[in-house]
Motif scaffolding. Structure first.
Motif, PDB file in Angstrom:
ATOM      1  N   LEU A  28      -8.587   1.405   3.763  1.00 15.34           N
ATOM      2  CA  LEU A  28      -7.950   0.193   3.255  1.00 15.34           C
ATOM      3  C   LEU A  28      -7.141   0.474   1.988  1.00 15.34           C
ATOM      4  O   LEU A  28      -6.030  -0.041   1.820  1.00 15.34           O
ATOM      5  CB  LEU A  28      -9.017  -0.874   2.981  1.00 15.34           C
ATOM      6  CG  LEU A  28      -9.730  -1.434   4.222  1.00 15.34           C
ATOM      7  CD1 LEU A  28     -10.836  -2.396   3.810  1.00 15.34           C
ATOM      8  CD2 LEU A  28      -8.744  -2.124   5.158  1.00 15.34           C
ATOM      9  N   LEU A  29      -7.699   1.302   1.100  1.00 12.59           N
ATOM     10  CA  LEU A  29      -6.971   1.631  -0.130  1.00 12.59           C
ATOM     11  C   LEU A  29      -5.721   2.464   0.171  1.00 12.59           C
ATOM     12  O   LEU A  29      -4.672   2.285  -0.456  1.00 12.59           O
ATOM     13  CB  LEU A  29      -7.883   2.378  -1.102  1.00 12.59           C
ATOM     14  CG  LEU A  29      -8.999   1.539  -1.730  1.00 12.59           C
ATOM     15  CD1 LEU A  29      -9.888   2.412  -2.616  1.00 12.59           C
ATOM     16  CD2 LEU A  29      -8.416   0.388  -2.544  1.00 12.59           C
ATOM     17  N   LYS A  41      -3.115   0.180   1.373  1.00 10.23           N
ATOM     18  CA  LYS A  41      -2.582  -0.577   0.240  1.00 10.23           C
ATOM     19  C   LYS A  41      -1.518   0.232  -0.499  1.00 10.23           C
ATOM     20  O   LYS A  41      -0.538  -0.317  -0.999  1.00 10.23           O
ATOM     21  CB  LYS A  41      -3.716  -0.949  -0.712  1.00 10.23           C
ATOM     22  CG  LYS A  41      -3.289  -1.730  -1.950  1.00 10.23           C
ATOM     23  CD  LYS A  41      -4.502  -2.076  -2.787  1.00 10.23           C
ATOM     24  CE  LYS A  41      -4.081  -2.834  -4.050  1.00 10.23           C
ATOM     25  NZ  LYS A  41      -3.315  -1.987  -4.975  1.00 10.23           N
ATOM     26  N   GLU A  42      -1.725   1.563  -0.553  1.00 14.83           N
ATOM     27  CA  GLU A  42      -0.770   2.449  -1.221  1.00 14.83           C
ATOM     28  C   GLU A  42       0.321   2.940  -0.267  1.00 14.83           C
ATOM     29  O   GLU A  42       1.049   3.873  -0.580  1.00 14.83           O
ATOM     30  CB  GLU A  42      -1.516   3.651  -1.819  1.00 14.83           C
ATOM     31  CG  GLU A  42      -2.477   3.287  -2.941  1.00 14.83           C
ATOM     32  CD  GLU A  42      -1.775   2.617  -4.101  1.00 14.83           C
ATOM     33  OE1 GLU A  42      -0.680   3.100  -4.473  1.00 14.83           O
ATOM     34  OE2 GLU A  42      -2.290   1.619  -4.636  1.00 14.83           O
ATOM     35  N   ARG A  43       0.406   2.311   0.907  1.00 13.58           N
ATOM     36  CA  ARG A  43       1.426   2.624   1.912  1.00 13.58           C
ATOM     37  C   ARG A  43       1.314   4.045   2.460  1.00 13.58           C
ATOM     38  O   ARG A  43       2.312   4.648   2.856  1.00 13.58           O
ATOM     39  CB  ARG A  43       2.834   2.372   1.349  1.00 13.58           C
ATOM     40  CG  ARG A  43       3.064   0.933   0.924  1.00 13.58           C
ATOM     41  CD  ARG A  43       4.488   0.691   0.487  1.00 13.58           C
ATOM     42  NE  ARG A  43       4.681  -0.695   0.075  1.00 13.58           N
ATOM     43  CZ  ARG A  43       4.924  -1.708   0.897  1.00 13.58           C
ATOM     44  NH1 ARG A  43       4.991  -1.463   2.206  1.00 13.58           N
ATOM     45  NH2 ARG A  43       5.092  -2.924   0.444  1.00 13.58           N
TER      46      ARG A  43
END
Length: 207
Positions: free
Chosen positions: A65-66, A69-71
């Motif tokens: 997920l992280l 979030k950072e593409r």
């Protein structure tokens, strides 16, 4: 009197790179599967192995997920489906299989072979995204590319179970590389320079 000074905009703190934690979880899973597929442990180890995989699910879900979030498109999606199918489903599957063995109730595990076939093909087709340039991460993916097809073909009953040894040793290799890579990422970041060399990565200048 009206205050014309602009209000300070709070600076959003970026998250640290979670990839090392995801690699630790991957290494633990690979080591467990090596022990099982190579015959180092038997069915009595299934409940504990299931617990370790469920722990890995928590880590890899968070990392996926992280990363998204950072593409980090490739890494985030890969960690996400690893967390769901290799970790969560794998852990629950181990517990169910042990329970079935204890109860003397047979399970039709052929469905595992069909599911693993999808995951294997997906990983093989996604491999170029991790091999644009040589790195230890690409080595890990290639080792998984070696391990998964044999595990899948055995699960489908198309080749003898003796071929699981190929999967076992490839997974052990992936675990070793993952341990070194995550250690290099953490230590090099902490020192701000290259302490553990990373093949294919630019050398971090000394401070």
């Amino acid at each position: 009197m009206q205050d014309n000074q602009e209000k300070a905009v709070p600076v959003q703190q970026e998250w640290a790179n979670p990839t090392p934690a995801g690699l630790v979880a991957l290494a633990v899973a690979c080591a467990c599967f090596f022990a099982l597929l190579s015959g180092q442990v038997g069915n009595d180890a299934l409940p504990l192995m299931g617990a370790w995989l469920l722990g890995g699910f928590v880590v890899q879900l968070t990392v996926g997920l992280l990363d998204l979030k950072e593409r980090n498109h490739a890494g985030g999606n890969t960690f996400l489906f690893f967390s769901a199918f290799f970790m969560l489903v794998g852990g629950i599957s181990m517990l169910l299989k042990y329970q079935a063995i204890q109860a003397g109730t047979p399970l039709d595990t052929l469905v595992d072979g069909f599911a693993w076939s999808v995951l294997t093909v997906v990983l093989l087709l996604w491999t170029p995204a991790f091999c644009k340039k040589f790195s230890l991460l690409s080595v890990i993916v290639i080792l998984l590319d070696i391990a998964l097809p044999f595990k899948t073909l055995v699960g489908l009953g198309l080749i003898p179970s003796d071929f699981l040894l190929v999967s076992a040793w490839a997974l052990l290799g992936a675990a070793v590389v993952a341990v070194y890579l995550c250690s290099a990422m953490v230590v090099n970041q902490a020192f701000g320079r290259t302490v553990y060399p990373l093949p294919g990565a630019p050398r971090t200048p000394r401070k």
